[in-house]
Scaffold this motif. Sequence first.
Motif, PDB file in Angstrom:
ATOM      1  N   THR A  39       0.816  -1.222   0.000  1.00 54.63           N
ATOM      2  CA  THR A  39       0.000   0.000   0.000  1.00 54.63           C
ATOM      3  C   THR A  39       0.840   1.258   0.000  1.00 54.63           C
ATOM      4  O   THR A  39       0.480   2.260  -0.636  1.00 54.63           O
ATOM      5  CB  THR A  39      -0.948   0.008   1.209  1.00 54.63           C
ATOM      6  N   ASN A  40       1.958   1.243   0.701  1.00 59.12           N
ATOM      7  CA  ASN A  40       2.791   2.444   0.809  1.00 59.12           C
ATOM      8  C   ASN A  40       4.046   2.376  -0.045  1.00 59.12           C
ATOM      9  O   ASN A  40       4.964   3.183   0.136  1.00 59.12           O
ATOM     10  CB  ASN A  40       3.165   2.687   2.271  1.00 59.12           C
ATOM     11  N   PHE A  41       4.106   1.449  -0.988  1.00 61.83           N
ATOM     12  CA  PHE A  41       5.269   1.366  -1.862  1.00 61.83           C
ATOM     13  C   PHE A  41       5.308   2.566  -2.814  1.00 61.83           C
ATOM     14  O   PHE A  41       4.281   2.998  -3.325  1.00 61.83           O
ATOM     15  CB  PHE A  41       5.212   0.094  -2.704  1.00 61.83           C
ATOM     16  N   PRO A  42       6.511   3.107  -3.104  1.00 64.56           N
ATOM     17  CA  PRO A  42       6.631   4.100  -4.181  1.00 64.56           C
ATOM     18  C   PRO A  42       6.278   3.460  -5.516  1.00 64.56           C
ATOM     19  O   PRO A  42       6.443   2.250  -5.709  1.00 64.56           O
ATOM     20  CB  PRO A  42       8.109   4.501  -4.128  1.00 64.56           C
ATOM     21  N   ALA A  43       5.835   4.268  -6.463  1.00 65.00           N
ATOM     22  CA  ALA A  43       5.402   3.756  -7.759  1.00 65.00           C
ATOM     23  C   ALA A  43       6.504   2.971  -8.469  1.00 65.00           C
ATOM     24  O   ALA A  43       6.239   1.978  -9.147  1.00 65.00           O
ATOM     25  CB  ALA A  43       4.924   4.908  -8.638  1.00 65.00           C
ATOM     26  N   ASP A  44       7.752   3.411  -8.336  1.00 63.32           N
ATOM     27  CA  ASP A  44       8.871   2.734  -8.995  1.00 63.32           C
ATOM     28  C   ASP A  44       8.951   1.261  -8.626  1.00 63.32           C
ATOM     29  O   ASP A  44       9.435   0.442  -9.411  1.00 63.32           O
ATOM     30  CB  ASP A  44      10.187   3.414  -8.602  1.00 63.32           C
ATOM     31  N   TYR A  45       8.501   0.922  -7.428  1.00 61.08           N
ATOM     32  CA  TYR A  45       8.663  -0.433  -6.915  1.00 61.08           C
ATOM     33  C   TYR A  45       7.370  -1.246  -6.982  1.00 61.08           C
ATOM     34  O   TYR A  45       7.319  -2.370  -6.483  1.00 61.08           O
ATOM     35  CB  TYR A  45       9.243  -0.365  -5.498  1.00 61.08           C
ATOM     36  N   LEU A  46       6.355  -0.666  -7.629  1.00 60.56           N
ATOM     37  CA  LEU A  46       5.125  -1.388  -7.946  1.00 60.56           C
ATOM     38  C   LEU A  46       5.158  -1.928  -9.369  1.00 60.56           C
ATOM     39  O   LEU A  46       4.428  -2.857  -9.707  1.00 60.56           O
ATOM     40  CB  LEU A  46       3.911  -0.470  -7.787  1.00 60.56           C
ATOM     41  N   GLY A  47       5.993  -1.321 -10.213  1.00 58.05           N
ATOM     42  CA  GLY A  47       6.093  -1.729 -11.606  1.00 58.05           C
ATOM     43  C   GLY A  47       5.174  -0.932 -12.504  1.00 58.05           C
ATOM     44  O   GLY A  47       4.272  -0.215 -12.044  1.00 58.05           O
ATOM     45  N   SER A  48       5.413  -1.035 -13.804  1.00 59.02           N
ATOM     46  CA  SER A  48       4.585  -0.343 -14.785  1.00 59.02           C
ATOM     47  C   SER A  48       3.151  -0.838 -14.692  1.00 59.02           C
ATOM     48  O   SER A  48       2.892  -2.041 -14.715  1.00 59.02           O
ATOM     49  CB  SER A  48       5.131  -0.607 -16.191  1.00 59.02           C
ATOM     50  N   GLY A  49       2.212   0.097 -14.579  1.00 57.73           N
ATOM     51  CA  GLY A  49       0.814  -0.272 -14.439  1.00 57.73           C
ATOM     52  C   GLY A  49       0.421  -0.690 -13.038  1.00 57.73           C
ATOM     53  O   GLY A  49      -0.712  -1.136 -12.812  1.00 57.73           O
ATOM     54  N   GLY A  50       1.354  -0.564 -12.084  1.00 56.26           N
ATOM     55  CA  GLY A  50       1.078  -0.985 -10.717  1.00 56.26           C
ATOM     56  C   GLY A  50       0.074  -0.094 -10.018  1.00 56.26           C
ATOM     57  O   GLY A  50      -0.109   1.076 -10.371  1.00 56.26           O
ATOM     58  N   ASN A  51      -0.566  -0.637  -9.035  1.00 56.32           N
ATOM     59  CA  ASN A  51      -1.566   0.078  -8.239  1.00 56.32           C
ATOM     60  C   ASN A  51      -1.346  -0.305  -6.786  1.00 56.32           C
ATOM     61  O   ASN A  51      -1.459  -1.476  -6.428  1.00 56.32           O
ATOM     62  CB  ASN A  51      -2.978  -0.308  -8.692  1.00 56.32           C
ATOM     63  N   ARG A  52      -1.018   0.672  -5.958  1.00 56.56           N
ATOM     64  CA  ARG A  52      -0.693   0.352  -4.569  1.00 56.56           C
ATOM     65  C   ARG A  52      -1.885  -0.183  -3.788  1.00 56.56           C
ATOM     66  O   ARG A  52      -1.715  -0.768  -2.720  1.00 56.56           O
ATOM     67  CB  ARG A  52      -0.095   1.580  -3.868  1.00 56.56           C
ATOM     68  N   GLY A  56      -0.052  -6.768  -7.367  1.00 61.29           N
ATOM     69  CA  GLY A  56       0.131  -7.681  -8.478  1.00 61.29           C
ATOM     70  C   GLY A  56      -0.263  -7.174  -9.843  1.00 61.29           C
ATOM     71  O   GLY A  56      -0.234  -7.933 -10.805  1.00 61.29           O
ATOM     72  N   LEU A  57      -0.604  -5.906  -9.975  1.00 60.38           N
ATOM     73  CA  LEU A  57      -1.011  -5.383 -11.280  1.00 60.38           C
ATOM     74  C   LEU A  57       0.170  -4.883 -12.109  1.00 60.38           C
ATOM     75  O   LEU A  57       0.029  -4.677 -13.305  1.00 60.38           O
ATOM     76  CB  LEU A  57      -2.018  -4.237 -11.105  1.00 60.38           C
ATOM     77  N   GLY A  58       1.300  -4.668 -11.481  1.00 59.47           N
ATOM     78  CA  GLY A  58       2.436  -4.069 -12.179  1.00 59.47           C
ATOM     79  C   GLY A  58       3.271  -5.086 -12.932  1.00 59.47           C
ATOM     80  O   GLY A  58       3.075  -6.297 -12.840  1.00 59.47           O
ATOM     81  N   ALA A  59       4.210  -4.574 -13.705  1.00 52.76           N
ATOM     82  CA  ALA A  59       5.168  -5.403 -14.432  1.00 52.76           C
ATOM     83  C   ALA A  59       6.500  -4.672 -14.482  1.00 52.76           C
ATOM     84  O   ALA A  59       6.544  -3.453 -14.652  1.00 52.76           O
ATOM     85  CB  ALA A  59       4.668  -5.695 -15.846  1.00 52.76           C
ATOM     86  N   PHE A  60       7.570  -5.421 -14.318  1.00 53.21           N
ATOM     87  CA  PHE A  60       8.920  -4.892 -14.428  1.00 53.21           C
ATOM     88  C   PHE A  60       9.570  -5.529 -15.648  1.00 53.21           C
ATOM     89  O   PHE A  60       9.741  -6.745 -15.698  1.00 53.21           O
ATOM     90  CB  PHE A  60       9.732  -5.225 -13.175  1.00 53.21           C
ATOM     91  N   GLN A  61       9.912  -4.706 -16.640  1.00 54.62           N
ATOM     92  CA  GLN A  61      10.583  -5.229 -17.824  1.00 54.62           C
ATOM     93  C   GLN A  61      11.943  -4.573 -17.953  1.00 54.62           C
ATOM     94  O   GLN A  61      12.080  -3.351 -17.849  1.00 54.62           O
ATOM     95  CB  GLN A  61       9.776  -4.996 -19.097  1.00 54.62           C
ATOM     96  N   ALA A  62      12.939  -5.410 -18.146  1.00 54.81           N
ATOM     97  CA  ALA A  62      14.305  -4.910 -18.238  1.00 54.81           C
ATOM     98  C   ALA A  62      14.477  -4.016 -19.461  1.00 54.81           C
ATOM     99  O   ALA A  62      13.786  -4.168 -20.471  1.00 54.81           O
ATOM    100  CB  ALA A  62      15.279  -6.072 -18.298  1.00 54.81           C
ATOM    101  N   LYS A  63      15.410  -3.084 -19.360  1.00 58.53           N
ATOM    102  CA  LYS A  63      15.783  -2.207 -20.465  1.00 58.53           C
ATOM    103  C   LYS A  63      16.944  -2.844 -21.233  1.00 58.53           C
ATOM    104  O   LYS A  63      17.860  -3.415 -20.648  1.00 58.53           O
ATOM    105  CB  LYS A  63      16.218  -0.839 -19.945  1.00 58.53           C
ATOM    106  N   LEU A  64      16.902  -2.708 -22.541  1.00 60.89           N
ATOM    107  CA  LEU A  64      17.950  -3.263 -23.385  1.00 60.89           C
ATOM    108  C   LEU A  64      19.108  -2.277 -23.494  1.00 60.89           C
ATOM    109  O   LEU A  64      18.900  -1.063 -23.584  1.00 60.89           O
ATOM    110  CB  LEU A  64      17.384  -3.560 -24.769  1.00 60.89           C
TER     111      LEU A  64
END
Length: 356
Positions: A39-52, A56-64
């Motif tokens: 609930t109190n995680f910063p957005a960076d650590y929820l992942g893209s599309g995350g919702n605090r 489980g809604l977020g996704a982390f995809q590595a950069k090339l």
Amino acid sequence: MRVQRMVLPLSLALMGLSGCNVYDRWSGTEFNAGPIDVTNFPADYLGSGGNRQIAGLGAFQAKLASAGEQRVEYFLFQLPTTLRTTAGLANALTLRRGATAVQATPSAYVFDGCDAPANYAFDLERDGINMGEQGTIFTRLPTATYATGATPTYSYVPIVSKVQVTSNGVACQQLKSEEAVVASREVVVPLTAPVNGKMVGIPDSTYHAYAVIDPGSGVYHAEDLVSADDESLPLTGVGIQKWGWYNQYLLAYIDGGQVPTTTTTNSAGAEVVSIVTQKLYYPVSGALGAGEDVLQAARGQPGYSPVCKVYTYDPGAATELPTSAAEIEADYAATIKAVTGASSLVYCLQAENQDQ
């Protein structure tokens, strides 16, 4: 971004946590108390599309990126809001000054091994977590301050001080909290003298980039490093991240490896421990993380660091972009410019090779 949603092990996104403070000590032995509350995680650590509010809604995809002739990938995390000021940036690479920690560098208990059950073989669907290894035990989570009408603020830095734990016959995943590690006779860990009746582990003076993330969010390789036609690679979002514990709660983290440091002595005679960075270049006409980044070193090579100082360069009308820092510095030296402000430093974690 091509990702497939993960099927959550342990039903991470579905296990509700209740109570005024979900991290209050549950009574009893070291059982699995469920996934950490994000609930109190910063957005960076929820992942893209995350919702605090919904884990489980977020996704982390590595950069090339490229490092020499090698194609590599890294996970990008920005500086915390508290370091995005002039004063903050001035101290962003300083870990300790004398006996005083300049950055928040909480301890993490890292085990050298554990005793697995006889004839054990990990099965993700059956077990959820690997009972053949011991998860790292953390003492701090990413937290942000959320207030109506205000931009969230946070000070979390994905760097920990390692406390080495030596197994003395401890069963894998038996210990799930700092308190249990300190009290256990089945491990050996260096301890401080009691302070108000409490002892904690003594760090071994090494620092590591461990980014704690929403355990329900998928973690994926860089898109161009994965063949969509390769059916042997289940794109479940599970396998790159590692698993650990905080006060008996299960968490996930991305392991970016050891943070290189240097120790100097300042004018007051105090030892100063600072982070050694590597350079990250991207073309001025492009964008950071867009797939054209060049890193000085891949993980495992001399010069690797999970903390990057960011530069741009201008390749002009070149039809083929350089793939190494040495090439950029030789051919485009006059155009290299250090990025200023909050984006001048980033956390650029290259995870160990893991299954997908």
